[in-house]
Design a protein around this motif. Structure first.
Motif, PDB file in Angstrom:
ATOM      1  N   VAL A  35      -9.472   2.362  -7.460  1.00 10.96           N
ATOM      2  CA  VAL A  35      -8.470   3.045  -6.637  1.00 10.96           C
ATOM      3  C   VAL A  35      -7.161   3.151  -7.407  1.00 10.96           C
ATOM      4  O   VAL A  35      -6.522   4.206  -7.456  1.00 10.96           O
ATOM      5  N   LEU A  36      -6.760   2.061  -8.037  1.00 10.53           N
ATOM      6  CA  LEU A  36      -5.504   2.043  -8.786  1.00 10.53           C
ATOM      7  C   LEU A  36      -5.505   3.042  -9.941  1.00 10.53           C
ATOM      8  O   LEU A  36      -4.480   3.645 -10.250  1.00 10.53           O
ATOM      9  N   LYS A  37      -6.652   3.230 -10.580  1.00 12.46           N
ATOM     10  CA  LYS A  37      -6.737   4.150 -11.709  1.00 12.46           C
ATOM     11  C   LYS A  37      -6.430   5.591 -11.305  1.00 12.46           C
ATOM     12  O   LYS A  37      -5.961   6.374 -12.110  1.00 12.46           O
ATOM     13  N   PHE A  38      -6.692   5.935 -10.047  1.00 11.28           N
ATOM     14  CA  PHE A  38      -6.453   7.298  -9.585  1.00 11.28           C
ATOM     15  C   PHE A  38      -5.000   7.563  -9.226  1.00 11.28           C
ATOM     16  O   PHE A  38      -4.549   8.705  -9.253  1.00 11.28           O
ATOM     17  N   LEU A  39      -4.261   6.522  -8.833  1.00 12.07           N
ATOM     18  CA  LEU A  39      -2.943   6.733  -8.244  1.00 12.07           C
ATOM     19  C   LEU A  39      -1.946   7.348  -9.210  1.00 12.07           C
ATOM     20  O   LEU A  39      -1.933   7.051 -10.403  1.00 12.07           O
ATOM     21  N   ARG A  40      -1.082   8.178  -8.668  1.00  8.12           N
ATOM     22  CA  ARG A  40      -0.047   8.824  -9.462  1.00  8.12           C
ATOM     23  C   ARG A  40       1.107   7.849  -9.718  1.00  8.12           C
ATOM     24  O   ARG A  40       1.154   6.749  -9.146  1.00  8.12           O
ATOM     25  N   GLN A  41       2.023   8.248 -10.565  1.00  8.71           N
ATOM     26  CA  GLN A  41       3.227   7.468 -10.831  1.00  8.71           C
ATOM     27  C   GLN A  41       3.936   7.141  -9.508  1.00  8.71           C
ATOM     28  O   GLN A  41       4.199   8.014  -8.691  1.00  8.71           O
ATOM     29  N   GLY A  42       4.217   5.853  -9.295  1.00 12.80           N
ATOM     30  CA  GLY A  42       4.903   5.425  -8.083  1.00 12.80           C
ATOM     31  C   GLY A  42       4.013   5.366  -6.857  1.00 12.80           C
ATOM     32  O   GLY A  42       4.517   5.211  -5.737  1.00 12.80           O
ATOM     33  N   GLY A  43       2.695   5.492  -7.052  1.00 10.16           N
ATOM     34  CA  GLY A  43       1.767   5.459  -5.922  1.00 10.16           C
ATOM     35  C   GLY A  43       1.646   4.089  -5.277  1.00 10.16           C
ATOM     36  O   GLY A  43       2.097   3.076  -5.824  1.00 10.16           O
ATOM     37  N   THR A  44       1.030   4.056  -4.107  1.00 11.43           N
ATOM     38  CA  THR A  44       0.883   2.822  -3.322  1.00 11.43           C
ATOM     39  C   THR A  44      -0.582   2.591  -2.974  1.00 11.43           C
ATOM     40  O   THR A  44      -1.276   3.519  -2.535  1.00 11.43           O
ATOM     41  N   MET A  45      -1.057   1.366  -3.155  1.00 11.91           N
ATOM     42  CA  MET A  45      -2.381   0.989  -2.672  1.00 11.91           C
ATOM     43  C   MET A  45      -2.232   0.008  -1.523  1.00 11.91           C
ATOM     44  O   MET A  45      -1.526  -1.004  -1.632  1.00 11.91           O
ATOM     45  N   VAL A  46      -2.910   0.299  -0.419  1.00 10.98           N
ATOM     46  CA  VAL A  46      -2.895  -0.540   0.779  1.00 10.98           C
ATOM     47  C   VAL A  46      -4.245  -1.239   0.893  1.00 10.98           C
ATOM     48  O   VAL A  46      -5.286  -0.587   0.933  1.00 10.98           O
ATOM     49  N   THR A  47      -4.229  -2.552   0.940  1.00  4.21           N
ATOM     50  CA  THR A  47      -5.457  -3.336   1.115  1.00  4.21           C
ATOM     51  C   THR A  47      -5.566  -3.760   2.573  1.00  4.21           C
ATOM     52  O   THR A  47      -4.648  -4.372   3.124  1.00  4.21           O
ATOM     53  N   TYR A  48      -6.704  -3.424   3.203  1.00  2.00           N
ATOM     54  CA  TYR A  48      -6.916  -3.794   4.602  1.00  2.00           C
ATOM     55  C   TYR A  48      -8.215  -4.570   4.813  1.00  2.00           C
ATOM     56  O   TYR A  48      -8.585  -4.900   5.936  1.00  2.00           O
ATOM     57  N   GLY A  49      -8.910  -4.866   3.716  1.00  2.00           N
ATOM     58  CA  GLY A  49     -10.145  -5.640   3.808  1.00  2.00           C
ATOM     59  C   GLY A  49     -10.543  -6.144   2.437  1.00  2.00           C
ATOM     60  O   GLY A  49      -9.970  -5.744   1.414  1.00  2.00           O
ATOM     61  N   GLY A  50     -11.536  -7.032   2.411  1.00  2.00           N
ATOM     62  CA  GLY A  50     -12.005  -7.594   1.153  1.00  2.00           C
ATOM     63  C   GLY A  50     -13.496  -7.871   1.199  1.00  2.00           C
ATOM     64  O   GLY A  50     -13.945  -9.013   1.078  1.00  2.00           O
ATOM     65  N   MET A  51     -14.281  -6.826   1.373  1.00  2.00           N
ATOM     66  CA  MET A  51     -15.713  -6.969   1.600  1.00  2.00           C
ATOM     67  C   MET A  51     -16.437  -7.664   0.456  1.00  2.00           C
ATOM     68  O   MET A  51     -17.440  -8.348   0.666  1.00  2.00           O
ATOM     69  N   SER A  52     -15.955  -7.511  -0.782  1.00  2.00           N
ATOM     70  CA  SER A  52     -16.621  -8.124  -1.931  1.00  2.00           C
ATOM     71  C   SER A  52     -16.280  -9.604  -2.076  1.00  2.00           C
ATOM     72  O   SER A  52     -16.907 -10.304  -2.868  1.00  2.00           O
TER      73      SER A  52
ATOM     74  N   SER B 128      -3.500  -4.555 -13.563  1.00  4.07           N
ATOM     75  CA  SER B 128      -3.017  -4.651 -14.933  1.00  4.07           C
ATOM     76  C   SER B 128      -1.495  -4.659 -14.953  1.00  4.07           C
ATOM     77  O   SER B 128      -0.836  -4.063 -14.092  1.00  4.07           O
ATOM     78  N   THR B 129      -0.950  -5.314 -15.946  1.00  2.04           N
ATOM     79  CA  THR B 129       0.506  -5.353 -16.100  1.00  2.04           C
ATOM     80  C   THR B 129       1.072  -3.950 -16.278  1.00  2.04           C
ATOM     81  O   THR B 129       2.138  -3.610 -15.733  1.00  2.04           O
ATOM     82  N   SER B 130       0.364  -3.099 -17.018  1.00  8.81           N
ATOM     83  CA  SER B 130       0.846  -1.742 -17.267  1.00  8.81           C
ATOM     84  C   SER B 130       0.952  -0.926 -15.979  1.00  8.81           C
ATOM     85  O   SER B 130       1.801  -0.033 -15.866  1.00  8.81           O
ATOM     86  N   SER B 131       0.084  -1.239 -14.990  1.00 15.82           N
ATOM     87  CA  SER B 131       0.159  -0.509 -13.725  1.00 15.82           C
ATOM     88  C   SER B 131       1.491  -0.746 -13.037  1.00 15.82           C
ATOM     89  O   SER B 131       2.050   0.157 -12.395  1.00 15.82           O
ATOM     90  N   PHE B 132       2.012  -1.963 -13.162  1.00 17.11           N
ATOM     91  CA  PHE B 132       3.300  -2.271 -12.564  1.00 17.11           C
ATOM     92  C   PHE B 132       4.458  -1.722 -13.402  1.00 17.11           C
ATOM     93  O   PHE B 132       5.373  -1.083 -12.884  1.00 17.11           O
ATOM     94  N   ILE B 133       4.390  -1.961 -14.708  1.00 24.19           N
ATOM     95  CA  ILE B 133       5.534  -1.627 -15.556  1.00 24.19           C
ATOM     96  C   ILE B 133       5.635  -0.130 -15.808  1.00 24.19           C
ATOM     97  O   ILE B 133       6.696   0.490 -15.606  1.00 24.19           O
ATOM     98  N   PHE B 134       4.545   0.497 -16.236  1.00 26.76           N
ATOM     99  CA  PHE B 134       4.603   1.881 -16.682  1.00 26.76           C
ATOM    100  C   PHE B 134       4.293   2.908 -15.579  1.00 26.76           C
ATOM    101  O   PHE B 134       4.712   4.051 -15.662  1.00 26.76           O
TER     102      PHE B 134
END
Length: 377
Positions: free
Chosen positions: A276-293, A300-306
């Motif tokens: 899911v994170l790989k698809f998100l655009r710059q400044g995008g948001t991922m919402v977690t509402y479950g943890g089936m696995s 990744s650190t780069s997801s936060f920084i860059f």
């Protein structure tokens, strides 16, 4: 996990339940019966319920029991339950791993639909024959009769199919709120989600489509995957990918003319969340509402920084515990209107209450992938 009630002999299923010898079920709690006479002649019929008095594996701690009649006080409504689903959170409550649990002993179930059987002398908003749901959801829906204060109940249109009225509050409302309130989305924007075949996932697809929002969906690799993809596209999915198909360096090359998603929904965790994170655009948001696995979300650190991605969570029960909860009934009516208009649907299976053990087996995935199990009383 073994079947609920499987170990109980037939006689045990019919025998009256004697919990601490003198307790009867009333709403969320129990009351002492002893030899006290009811202050009112109005009482509910005897009820049958799935009860547990300790946390653990459902087959070890639950019983199908008979519950004595309950007094219907002036502001009470007695409801004959018609249908109630088995949600994963219901199982988690029995196991004792859900953050919020009813006081023990407890009747299972958290949402459902019923018909008003009788009302207390001070009740004017409900009448026998009305179709009602507990709103916000309320503990103890896996029983044939429930007596609770009139403030608990919300009247719904009698034209709504019972299985949809029984299941509208937890999963469809979660999908609706995440799309409406997590970030501001406009027609033409895009979202991405894993767990797309879940009830929430199916609702997200249809609600997004109704708003002109593109949706990209991730599913696990499974037999019959082409049929699953086609079913989701029939609901309004723009793209459906398996996790294996996304083992490429640049997943965004798969989007074609769809814009990079601004919002992602994660109900799986682990690698599925990373996709899911790989698809998100710059400044995008991922919402977690479950943890089936049962695996953590790793970023990744780069997801936060860059990319300046944001992570947040959503829990319906917390939202319903705020002052905003009053808004939920209007949202539920809107969702049920979409159901009646044929614009919101999801696959379910109605199972008789007497076959609860079979429904539980299916809900636990012991018989492979199955539709949402809804008990019909």
């Amino acid at each position: 996990m073994a079947l609920l009630l499987r170990s109980l002999p037939a006689k045990a299923l019919k025998a009256p339940f004697n919990l601490k010898s003198t307790l009867i079920r009333r709403g969320v709690g129990f009351q002492s019966l002893t030899t006290r006479a009811f202050s009112s002649a109005a009482v509910s019929p005897p009820s049958k319920a799935i009860v547990y008095d300790s946390h653990g594996q459902p087959d070890a701690v639950t019983k199908l029991v008979e519950v004595a009649p309950v007094e219907v006080k002036d502001n009470d409504v007695c409801v004959k339950m018609l249908a109630a689903p088995i949600n994963p959170s219901d199982i988690n409550r029995i196991q004792g791993v859900y953050p919020v649990r009813p006081e023990l002993p407890a009747v299972g179930g958290y949402e459902g639909v019923g018909e008003v059987l009788s009302v207390g002398s001070a009740v004017t908003s409900f009448a026998p024959g009305d179709l009602v749901i507990p709103s916000p959801p309320s503990f103890g829906t896996w029983q044939t009769y429930i007596v609770k204060n009139q403030s608990v109940w919300h009247k719904v249109d009698k034209g709504v199919p019972l299985e949809y009225a029984a299941t509208i509050t937890v999963n469809p409302l979660t999908a609706f709120l995440m799309l409406e309130h997590c970030i501001s989305l406009n027609s033409g924007d895009a979202i991405v989600q894993n767990g797309a075949t879940s009830m929430v996932g199916q609702c997200v697809i249809q609600l997004a489509k109704s708003r002109g929002i593109h949706n990209i969906n991730i599913i696990r690799d499974r037999p019959g995957v082409d049929e699953v993809k086609e079913r989701l596209k029939d609901l309004g999915a723009d793209e459906v990918f398996t996790e294996k198909e996304l083992e490429v360096k640049n997943v965004k090359s798969l989007l074609g003319g769809i814009p990079e998603p601004a919002l992602g929904f994660n109900c799986v965790g682990g690698n599925a969340a990373s996709l899911v994170l790989k698809f998100l655009r710059q400044g995008g948001t991922m919402v977690t509402y479950g943890g089936m696995s049962l695996k953590p979300v790793t970023v990744s650190t780069s997801s936060f920084i860059f990319k300046d991605l944001s992570l947040r969570g959503f829990w319906l029960q917390k939202w319903l515990s705020t002052e905003k909860a009053e808004e939920s009934r209007g949202m539920i009516d809107k969702l049920l209107g979409l159901v009646q208009d044929g614009k919101l649907k999801y696959k379910m299976e109605l199972t008789p209450f007497n076959d609860f053990n079979t429904a539980l087996d299916k809900a636990l995935g012991k018989l492979g992938s199955q539709p949402k199990q809804v008990i019909k009383f």
